[in-house]
Structures are given as structure tokens and as C-alpha cells.
Design an enzyme around this catalytic site. Structure first.
Site, PDB file in Angstrom:
ATOM      1  N   THR A 207      73.945  66.957  84.163  1.00 52.28           N
ATOM      2  CA  THR A 207      73.860  66.905  82.586  1.00 52.28           C
ATOM      3  C   THR A 207      74.369  65.694  82.139  1.00 52.28           C
ATOM      4  O   THR A 207      75.117  65.011  83.194  1.00 52.28           O
ATOM      5  CB  THR A 207      74.735  68.213  82.241  1.00 52.28           C
ATOM      6  N   ASP A 208      73.467  64.948  81.604  1.00 54.40           N
ATOM      7  CA  ASP A 208      73.854  63.522  80.158  1.00 54.40           C
ATOM      8  C   ASP A 208      75.228  64.306  79.759  1.00 54.40           C
ATOM      9  O   ASP A 208      75.727  65.221  79.359  1.00 54.40           O
ATOM     10  CB  ASP A 208      73.078  62.820  79.268  1.00 54.40           C
ATOM     11  N   LYS A 209      75.818  63.094  79.472  1.00 51.11           N
ATOM     12  CA  LYS A 209      77.492  63.350  78.512  1.00 51.11           C
ATOM     13  C   LYS A 209      77.151  62.960  76.819  1.00 51.11           C
ATOM     14  O   LYS A 209      77.676  64.038  76.694  1.00 51.11           O
ATOM     15  CB  LYS A 209      78.514  61.899  79.190  1.00 51.11           C
TER      16      LYS A 209
END
Length: 804
Positions: A207-209
């Protein structure tokens, strides 16, 4: 600029070597090597994932292997100039730019099929191979026995029809469609139907932050007053709701100092925060807006503070000076007073201060303590701003600026700014770990910031689990190119990947896939598109996502929240569980028909069913129940099970055993019934009529068994799926109607039966319920429980001492 003349031309006509001029608000038209810069800041979030505009410097010379996000002497096509001006020479255009490279990767065909397609392809190949083999063997046996070719052909077709679950495609489509509808109710929009099950099959979430784990809004989270008094600021985003409270209750008497600090942040500010049309609106620099929101939580508002005040002079923030200042004149009963308010980088502001605000007034500055407090906040991933003030005049301010700097300021305190995690993100990560899923963060942000967020969410515990883009480059150079051993070892131990370039995000994804993981990737920018397309499941953000990201994805999360992704995983597991239930039902009854035929043919008896009767059983009576079974609700423990092994097919050991038990029971019981009826003098048509009725009743009982692979029918019962209850009754009613309606009675060669036939056929069918209940009880007692699950959880979290 061409031949010394400045002209505005279409971006498509720029050629390498052209001199390009950039100004604030413009989009960079090509990859540029900067030659001159004046306070240039570029928003590269779509390319690198960096959440804040990045300052550029044309004077630096960098090594060839410098990461994309650290090439401060470059401006890339598609990025946006947020502030300043610059000149640069075009070094790449079109498809040769960094964005062009992303486009090339996106246009490549997708290599990784969804898990359901892989499993169903394997299932159909095996069923086809087995059935062709059995049909050929028995056709050969019948020909050797001297049976007519026409009869052999009919028997062979009947065998194939009996084993192939003709109703599966319809039931499979319905199960996925139901999953799509349920996911839409939980903020997950499906673009590819197979992604419903694929999301539930994933073993790793990359996942992206920014925007997914965090709110993507810079927020003041901490205040440190001179002397070390620390205050917590609750609430996230631009909605000014939250409490400001000291960590030590004894510091409550210093609240006035916190209010003075917030007031300085409002006065030395160029942002705007307003409440319009029942919603909060804002514009301006992210730091300025975050200070306004923080002050509002203390009831210090912009209109209230500046009412009656006059802005005399202002020094806007410039990256080279690293501070901003505002001089205000306030009316007083005795005349007027002027105050200077300053905010900026800690090192810069501290050099201007000689005093600090204390409990009983101004006191000598403790610069060492202030630096230590700032370093502590920075180690937690905070961006630290210092604020100061002093009484002065416009003339005195002018003299100080002529001398080169401000001085003799009073330090009011430090403010820690953070893009905080979403409120439900930590719980969502914990649910993923509880379900045996590995969660890794892949971001373009600074490693310290990424680790701070990862620690709060439970994704990582220390620096050993953080890998940077530079580490990945070194591993690629060190490992043999075909095997990528060094890279795979690095990816295996890490849960946080920081300062990662778009191409490296794809490398991380491919490494996880090489390790046998089924990977779900989230992203919102164009830089995420290649990984979204290459992953088993690509998830784009609906609110902040770009069109490129959405077009490259398999599904879209409308609220950009990891919690919605976790909800989608649960629904995906429910969908696949229902698909397995449908397959178990259809294959069990089909295999039972095959056992029936094999026993009849091996004993030299006539076929117990006609081809039309087989189709009636498989498509009509069983088909109705199979479709209804696709609407089964969750059993409730979907997120407490480890994910299925990626190599596992549709049939695991439990399903194979259950199919074997039920197929043998139904097949043998029906064959014995058929044989006994013929022996006692029933005609062939009458015996087949009873066999068809018995199989319909077996199918009805099998539906009740299929509602759960492990739970007892006494727990699942007939409630919870009204459609299944109606479908089962409808299937039986349709068959009863066919027995009495002349056209279907003649076509199917069936007829009504007396009451005593109903009694003994129902009694025989109910034995299946008892046998399957015993099998479920045996499996529950003997299955492996916590040890296997705990091992998977330790693998998912990267923690050797993780407890479920």
C-alpha cells in the site's frame, strides 16, 4: 527560448536541446536539466509520491545513480511548478521522459492473471482430462462387448453429462456479481469481475502511504514549549475539531503560552481557513493551513485575532532564508503597539532568539534544549516549525534587515506537523495481520517519516524493516540478474520501502510475486500505474487517484481508506467461499451420478438415467439451488482464517474428502435402490422415475450440507439465506410439477409416485445429512489449529514474537 527570442509554443513541438522557461502554476512540458532557478518548488507527487512540493537547485551536480526523487537539478514532464521560476534545457520528450516510461509499462500486457482464473483454468483442464479418459475407456469396453455404436455413443455422452457441472458458469457469475454488489456497499467498486475473488485471495498488500494510510493533509500534532513541556494536538485534516492537552497534567497552567504560540502562527500566516456552505474550505501553503487549524482548536481564529490590527510589513517565506515574518500594529488604550511574529526552520529561528517564554515571563534561551526537542520530534517523523515574537517597530525591523538578520526574538515554542494516519488505519492493519496478510508500505517519502507512520500503524517496529530506493539499487547491482537473489532477500525482510521510484515499486512487486505471494497493490498517481497493472489485484484511489491510475486498476476504493480495502478482502473471501460451496454441490452430485453409471455399466445393467434426465438434474433442479447458494451470507470468521496458499487449487484436501464421501454415498445408495427396484419387478421406466426423484431429494439435502464446510447444519440451519430456502423448495416444486404436467412428463419419462415412495426416498436422502454431519465433526476435532495459523501470522507481520 529559440535564437534569443522567447515564444510560447505547443508542448508537443519541444525538442531535446530547447531552452524552456518555467513559472509558478505551469506544468513542466519535458524532462529538463535546470540551468537557473529562483525559489523553484515542484510538485512531483504524481511521479514520486512525495506529498509536499520539492525545492530545486540548478547549481548542484549529482551522481548518475541518484534516485529519481533526489535529483534536485531536474524537473520532469507532467509535474507542476508550485512556486518560483526557472530555466532548463530539454533532455527528453514524449515517450523517452520518465512519464513516457510509465506509459510504456502500462501499455504492456498484464502478466499475472487473477487467482480465480488460474484456479478455474486448472479445474476445467483436470475435469476435461479425467472425463475424456473415462469416456474413452468405457466406450472401448462397450464396443469390445459388442454393443451397438449408437448405444455406446449415448452412454458415453451420458457419462460426460453426468460429471460436468453445467450449471457452474451461471452460478459462478452470480456469485461474483453478488460480491460486486456487496463490495460496492462497502466503498469498493469492481472494474474486473474476477477481481472480486482475487482480492480475497491475496496474501500481501503493498500500500501507498499518502492518502491511503494517512489523511493526506498536513496536521499539527505536537507542541513543545520552551523548557520541554509537551502538548498533544488531536484531530486530523482541515476540520478544526480536536483537543489540545498536555502530556503532563501539571503543565495545564501553561495553556496561556500555548494560546500565545497559536496566535503567532495565525498572525504570521498567508493561508485562509473558512467555514462556508456547511463545509470547511482552505487555500494556501500546507504549513500555514495546518497552523490555522491548530489555532482554531484553541478558539484562536483568524478574524478574531486580526480584528482591528494593521499589517505594517511582511517578509514572505523563501527557501533560501527559511523563515517568514509579519509586523502588526495593534490599538491599545494608551495608543498603539507593534509586534513582530516569526515562523520558520528551527535552526534559523533559534539563531534569531536570545530569550524564551517561561512560566513567569521571559527568560534566557536554552538553545541546546530547544535543539534536542526539535530532534526528538523529527525522529518521530514530524516536520518541526519554530515560532517567535518580539515588540519592535517598522524602523527597527528595517534596520535589522539591513544588518543581515533579525535578532533578540523571544522563542514561543515548537510545533510538530505530521500527515497523520487515518483514524481506522491501525485497526485495519491489525485486521490484516489477524487474517494472516502481510502489509508493506511502499512510498516515495523520507524513510524517517515512513517509519514513524509504520510504527503507529503496526506495520514496522524498527529501522531494520525499512528499505530505501538506494538499498534496492545496490541489491540489484549485487545480485545475479536472472535470479535477483539479493533483491528478493531484501524484499523478504522489509515491511517499509521508502524513497522508492516508480520502476522500483514494480521491482518490489515482481520480487514478491517470485516468492509466491498473491499481491494487492494500491496507488493513486500515474507513477503507480505500472504496478497497479502488473499486480494480481490493482486498487486505485477514487478521491485522490488520477485517471491513469484508475484505468490501470482492477477495482477502485471510493473513500481512499485502507479499512475499505480490508472490508473488500472480507467480501472477496466470502465470494470465494460461496464459489467453493457451489462447486462442491455441483461436483458432488455430478460425481455421484458418475458413480451410479459406473456401477450400473460394470454390472451389465441398463443406464439408470437418460441423457435428458441427467440434463434436467444438472441444469434445472441442481442449477436453481446452485445459484441460490451463491447468495450465502458471511459465516463470520472469514478474517480469522489465514489466506489460502497461492498454489492451492479449487480442490483442497477437505473438499476432495467431502466430495468423495458424498459421491460414494449418493452413488452407491442410488445404485442399490435402482438394482432392488428392478429385482422386485419394477419396470425400467418406473425404476428410473424413482431414481430421478431420489437424486432430487439428495440434491436438496446436499444444499443444506453445503452451507458450510465445517459448521454443523444445526448451527447454520435453514435461516440466513431466504433465497436458498425458496430456491430449494422451488427446485422440488418444479420437479413435482414436471411429474404431473404431461409435456414434461413425456419428455423426461417421469410420473407421479405414491406417498409410500415419497416416504422411503426421503428417508434414504436424509442419511446423507447424518453422514456429512459426522464427517464435519471428525474434521473439526482433528484439524490443525493455532500452530499453523500462528506461523503464518508471524510471517505476515515480520515479527518473530507476534501472537495471534
Amino acid at each position: 527560448m529559440r535564437d534569443g527570442d522567447v515564444a510560447e509554443i505547443p508542448a508537443t513541438t519541444i525538442a531535446p536541446g530547447d531552452l524552456v522557461l518555467l513559472a509558478s502554476g505551469e506544468r513542466v512540458p519535458a524532462d529538463l536539466r535546470l540551468l537557473q532557478c529562483h525559489d523553484l518548488h515542484v510538485d512531483e507527487s504524481l511521479l514520486t509520491g512525495e506529498s509536499l512540493p520539492v525545492r530545486r537547485d540548478a547549481e548542484v551536480t549529482l551522481a548518475p545513480d541518484t534516485g529519481l526523487g533526489e535529483r534536485t537539478n531536474m524537473a520532469y514532464a507532467g509535474t507542476l511548478v508550485s512556486r518560483g521560476r526557472a530555466q532548463g534545457v530539454a533532455v527528453a520528450t514524449g515517450i523517452t521522459t520518465e512519464f513516457g516510461a510509465l506509459a510504456s509499462e502500462i501499455s504492456a500486457p498484464k502478466e499475472n492473471d487473477p487467482p480465480l482464473l488460474i484456479r478455474m483454468r486448472r479445474f476445467t483442464h483436470r475435469v476435461a482430462t479425467v472425463m475424456v479418459g473415462i469416456a474413452m475407456v468405457f466406450a472401448l469396453i462397450e464396443v469390445v462387448r459388442g454393443k451397438p455404436l449408437a448405444d455406446v455413443a449415448l452412454v458415453t455422452i451420458a457419462l460426460v453429462v453426468s460429471a460436468i457441472p453445467e450449471g457452474l458458469p451461471i452460478a459462478l457469475t452470480v456469485a461474483l456479481a453478488v460480491g460486486m454488489r456487496r463490495m460496492a456497499d462497502r466503498h469498493v467498486i469492481i472494474r474486473q469481475m474476477a477481481a472480486v475473488e482475487a482480492l480475497g485471495s491475496c496474501t500481501t498488500i503493498a500500500t501507498d502511504k499518502t492518502g491511503t494510510l494517512t489523511v493526506n493533509e498536513l496536521t499539527a500534532t505536537d507542541v513543545v514549549l520552551p523548557g520541554g513541556s509537551r502538548w498533544s494536538v488531536r484531530g486530523a485534516g482541515v476540520v478544526p475539531i480536536g483537543e489540545v492537552a498536555p502530556l503532563d497534567a501539571s503543565d495545564l497552567d501553561r495553556r496561556a503560552q500555548v494560546v500565545a504560540l497559536a496566535t503567532a502562527g495565525v498572525l504570521c500566516n498567508e493561508g485562509v481557513l473558512a467555514h462556508e456552505d456547511l463545509a470547511w474550505t482552505h487555500h494556501g501553503d500546507a504549513v500555514d493551513v495546518s497552523l490555522l487549524v491548530f489555532a482554531h482548536k484553541l478558539a484562536v481564529t483568524q478574524p478574531g485575532v486580526i480584528a482591528g490590527a494593521e499589517l505594517v510589513a511582511q517578509i514572505p517565506f523563501e527557501s533560501d532564508q527559511r523563515y517568514a515574518a509579519s509586523l502588526y500594529r495593534f490599538p491599545t488604550p494608551r495608543g498603539e503597539r507593534t509586534e513582530l511574529y516569526v515562523k520558520g526552520a528551527v535552526e534559523t529561528v533559534l539563531r534569531m532568539c536570545s530569550l524564551q517564554a517561561g512560566d513567569s515571563g521571559e527568560e534566557p534561551l536554552d538553545a541546546a534544549r530547544a535543539h534536542a526537542d526539535a530532534l526528538h520530534l523529527a525522529s518521530e517523523g514530524r516536520r518541526v516549525i519554530a515560532l517567535a515574537e518580539r515588540p519592535t517597530t517598522a524602523v527597527a525591523l528595517h534596520h535589522q534587515l539591513e544588518e543581515g538578520s533579525l535578532h533578540d526574538l523571544v522563542l514561543l515554542g515548537l510545533v510538530g506537523l505530521f500527515d497523520p494516519p487515518r483514524p481506522g488505519a491501525a485497526r485495519a492493519v491489525a485486521e490484516c495481520h489477524g487474517a494472516g496478510l502481510r502489509v508493506v508500505m511502499v512510498t516515495g517519502d523520507h524513510p524517517a517519516t515512513a517509519l514513524a507512520v509504520a510504527r503507529q500503524l503496526g506495520i514496522a517496529r524498527d529501522e531494520r524493516q525499512v528499505v530505501t530506493g538506494h538499498d534496492l539499487r545496490r541489491a540489484e547491482l549485487r545480485g545475479p540478474r536472472p535470479s535477483r537473489d539479493a533483491l528478493d532477500d531484501l524484499v523478504a525482510r522489509a515491511t517499509v520501502f521508502a524513497r522508492v521510484e516508480p520502476a522500483q515499486k514494480l521491482d518490489v512487486l515482481n520480487s514478491l510475486i517470485r516468492r509466491g505471494e498473491l499481491v494487492t497493490v494500491t496507488g493513486d498517481g500515474a507513477n503507480d500505474a505500472p504496478a497497479l497493472r502488473q499486480a494480481h489485484v490493482g486498487i486505485a484511489m477514487g478521491r485522490s487517484g488520477t485517471d491513469v491510475a484508475r484505468e490501470s486498476s482492477d477495482l477502485i476504493v471510493t473513500d481512499d481508506d485502507l479499512a475499505s480495502i480490508v472490508a473488500g478482502i472480507e467480501e472477496g473471501r466470502v465470494a470465494y467461499a460461496n464459489i467453493r460451496k457451489v462447486i462442491g454441490l455441483l461436483v458432488s452430485t455430478g460425481a455421484a451420478e458418475l458413480v451410479l453409471f459406473l456401477l450400473a455399466l460394470s454390472t451389465g445393467m441398463d443406464a439408470p438415467l437418460t441423457a435428458v434426465q441427467l440434463l434436467w438434474l444438472n441444469l434445472v433442479t441442481n442449477g436453481i439451488q446452485g445459484v441460490a447458494l451463491a447468495f450465502e451470507p458471511p459465516e463470520g470468521d472469514e478474517m480469522h482464517r489465514p489466506p489460502r496458499p497461492p498454489s492451492e487449487g479449487v480442490f483442497n484436501r477437505l473438499m476432495l474428502r467431502r466430495i468423495t464421501v458424498t459421491a460414494l454415498l449418493i452413488g452407491v445408495a442410488t445404485f442399490v435402490t435402482y438394482r432392488v427396484l428392478l429385482d422386485v419387478g419394477w419396470s425400467l421406466d418406473a425404476s428410473r422415475n424413482a431414481v430421478v426423484l431420489l437424486l432430487v431429494l439428495f440434491e436438496n439435502v446436499m444444499v443444506l450440507n453445503s452451507r458450510s464446510e465445517a459448521r454443523s447444519f444445526l448451527r447454520t440451519g435453514i435461516r440466513g439465506n431466504r433465497l436458498l430456502t425458496l430456491g430449494t423448495l422451488a427446485a422440488l416444486a418444479v420437479h413435482v410439477a414436471a411429474m404431473h404436467w404431461a409435456p414434461t412428463r413425456d419428455l423426461l419419462q417421469i410420473a407421479p409416485v405414491p406417498a409410500y415412495t415419497w416416504i422411503w426416498t426421503v428417508a434414504i436422502a436424509l442419511t446423507l445429512l447424518l453422514v456429512v454431519e459426522l464427517d464435519k465433526s471428525f474434521w473439526r476435532r482433528n484439524r490443525l489449529k493455532l500452530p499453523a495459523v500462528d506461523a503464518h501470522l508471524r510471517s505476515a507481520t515480520g515479527s518473530p514474537d507476534h501472537q495471534p
